[in-house]
Design an enzyme around this catalytic site. Sequence first.
Site, PDB file in Angstrom:
ATOM      1  N   TRP A  34       0.869  -1.196   0.000  1.00 66.82           N
ATOM      2  CA  TRP A  34       0.000   0.000   0.000  1.00 66.82           C
ATOM      3  C   TRP A  34       0.892   1.228   0.000  1.00 66.82           C
ATOM      4  CZ3 TRP A  34       0.997   3.201   4.092  1.00 66.82           C
ATOM      5  CH2 TRP A  34       1.512   2.633   5.252  1.00 66.82           C
ATOM      6  N   GLU A  77       8.543   7.811  13.729  1.00 66.62           N
ATOM      7  CA  GLU A  77       8.617   7.164  12.415  1.00 66.62           C
ATOM      8  C   GLU A  77       9.483   7.986  11.454  1.00 66.62           C
ATOM      9  OE1 GLU A  77       7.561   4.256  11.466  1.00 66.62           O
ATOM     10  OE2 GLU A  77       6.030   3.670  12.926  1.00 66.62           O
ATOM     11  N   GLU A 112       9.287   1.020   5.904  1.00 66.10           N
ATOM     12  CA  GLU A 112       9.085   1.923   7.037  1.00 66.10           C
ATOM     13  C   GLU A 112       8.883   3.371   6.587  1.00 66.10           C
ATOM     14  OE1 GLU A 112       8.870   1.707  10.339  1.00 66.10           O
ATOM     15  OE2 GLU A 112       9.065  -0.455  10.536  1.00 66.10           O
ATOM     16  N   HIS A 115       5.488   4.948   6.567  1.00 69.80           N
ATOM     17  CA  HIS A 115       4.743   5.219   7.808  1.00 69.80           C
ATOM     18  C   HIS A 115       4.742   6.700   8.166  1.00 69.80           C
ATOM     19  CE1 HIS A 115       5.650   0.792   9.076  1.00 69.80           C
ATOM     20  NE2 HIS A 115       4.889   0.891   8.013  1.00 69.80           N
ATOM     21  N   GLU A 165       9.786  -3.538  17.343  1.00 73.71           N
ATOM     22  CA  GLU A 165       8.755  -3.716  16.305  1.00 73.71           C
ATOM     23  C   GLU A 165       7.470  -4.260  16.927  1.00 73.71           C
ATOM     24  OE1 GLU A 165       8.889  -2.656  13.268  1.00 73.71           O
ATOM     25  OE2 GLU A 165      10.954  -2.704  12.583  1.00 73.71           O
ATOM     26  N   THR A 168       5.855  -1.215  18.589  1.00 71.44           N
ATOM     27  CA  THR A 168       5.215  -0.273  17.664  1.00 71.44           C
ATOM     28  C   THR A 168       3.949  -0.886  17.063  1.00 71.44           C
ATOM     29  OG1 THR A 168       6.861  -0.929  16.021  1.00 71.44           O
ATOM     30  CG2 THR A 168       7.120   1.230  16.986  1.00 71.44           C
ATOM     31  N   ASP A 197       2.199  -3.688   9.068  1.00 69.62           N
ATOM     32  CA  ASP A 197       3.607  -3.733   8.629  1.00 69.62           C
ATOM     33  C   ASP A 197       4.504  -4.069   9.817  1.00 69.62           C
ATOM     34  OD1 ASP A 197       2.875  -2.887   6.101  1.00 69.62           O
ATOM     35  OD2 ASP A 197       4.038  -1.022   6.134  1.00 69.62           O
ATOM     36  N   GLU A 198       4.268  -3.388  10.928  1.00 71.11           N
ATOM     37  CA  GLU A 198       5.127  -3.587  12.104  1.00 71.11           C
ATOM     38  C   GLU A 198       5.048  -5.039  12.582  1.00 71.11           C
ATOM     39  OE1 GLU A 198       6.881  -1.100  12.341  1.00 71.11           O
ATOM     40  OE2 GLU A 198       5.815   0.806  12.520  1.00 71.11           O
ATOM     41  N   HIS A 201       7.358  -7.084  10.506  1.00 69.74           N
ATOM     42  CA  HIS A 201       8.761  -6.815  10.862  1.00 69.74           C
ATOM     43  C   HIS A 201       9.123  -7.507  12.176  1.00 69.74           C
ATOM     44  CE1 HIS A 201       8.314  -2.791   8.453  1.00 69.74           C
ATOM     45  NE2 HIS A 201       8.271  -3.863   7.679  1.00 69.74           N
TER      46      HIS A 201
HETATM   47 FE   LIG Z   1       8.850  -0.633  12.609  1.00 71.56          FE
HETATM   48 FE   LIG Z   2       7.126   2.070  11.395  1.00 74.69          FE
END
Ligand SMILES: [Fe+2]
Ligand SMILES: [Fe+2]
Length: 325
Positions: A34, A77, A112, A115, A165, A168, A197-198, A201
């Site tokens: 995205w 971020e 990242e 973000h 991670e 977050t 996403d986090e 990760h």
């Molecule tokens: Fe992250």
């Molecule tokens: Fe992030």
Amino acid sequence: MITAIASRVEVMKWMESFVQEKMTEFLKSVEDSWQPADLLPDARMENFFEEIKNLQERARDLSYDLLAVLVGDTITEEALPTYESWLMSIKDVPSNEDSPWMKWNRAWTAEENRHGDLLNKYLYLTGRINMREMEASTQYLIADGFDLQTDNDPYRAFVYTSFQETATNLSHRRVAQIAKKQGDGMLAKLCGYVASDEARHAKAYKAFVGKIFEADPNEMMLAFEDMMRKKIVMPAHYMRELGVDMGKTFGHFTDAAQRINVYTALDYTDILRDLVKEWKLETVSGLNDAGERARDYLVALPDRLKRVAERMRAPQLEYKFRWID
Ligand SMILES: [Fe+2]
Ligand SMILES: [Fe+2]
């Protein structure tokens, strides 16, 4: 598995194919990612101003603390250059351009980077933020850097990233839930995308550490213990505002996060418990006496910290950030 006593350089080299494999599993290609523009009003469209009006109406009722936490998260971020250069400075990791480690670092950074872009644009559009003050805080944070106490050691660094991670993921997820409750479904969606996403990760970094445990259990255990004795600091611990002494802003930011239950001392404990379980600490073999003691310390730590956390009260002191008018 490699032989019992391997150096960190050997372990990192040995892990290259594993990292390559995890990269395809836990990072997304550009084609499948995205982009901030998918989630924000499109300025080329006729209904743009209508959409901005709606966005601002939804954002009007967001609470002060939520907004403050969101600004702090966004600044964190946006200090991504610091994190990338830190990753690149970790010792004993192959640094040739086509090593899977270097590819991982670049691809992780690329993910990242979306973000901060997304959250910054959203906050700008709400009309509730003093953008100049926020941008100055970001510039400060990148200029000030951080000290994560990982000594550029890959074992300590990946304990740190596994922890961070996960933290977050949790905090963006909580912000999403609160935003939804306060009537801003759009913000909830944005934060949900970032959180997912986090989560990927976190899984990857946990897998890296799990793999190191296979090859070098004693050193990995000692590194984990060392990081927990020093305590995991947040990456934005030097966060500050124009004209405000360093240390103050960050304290108020974490107070706000605790007050609205976005990230608390209990969460810290839960993440640690999760890591102890994830890396199956209780069944790790190949430890010497120091390694055994480290394991005992780590296995007992979540309960110990929990007792302390339960006695802590959410700080009530209100603070007026320069970021919010
Ligand atoms: Fe992250
Ligand atoms: Fe992030």
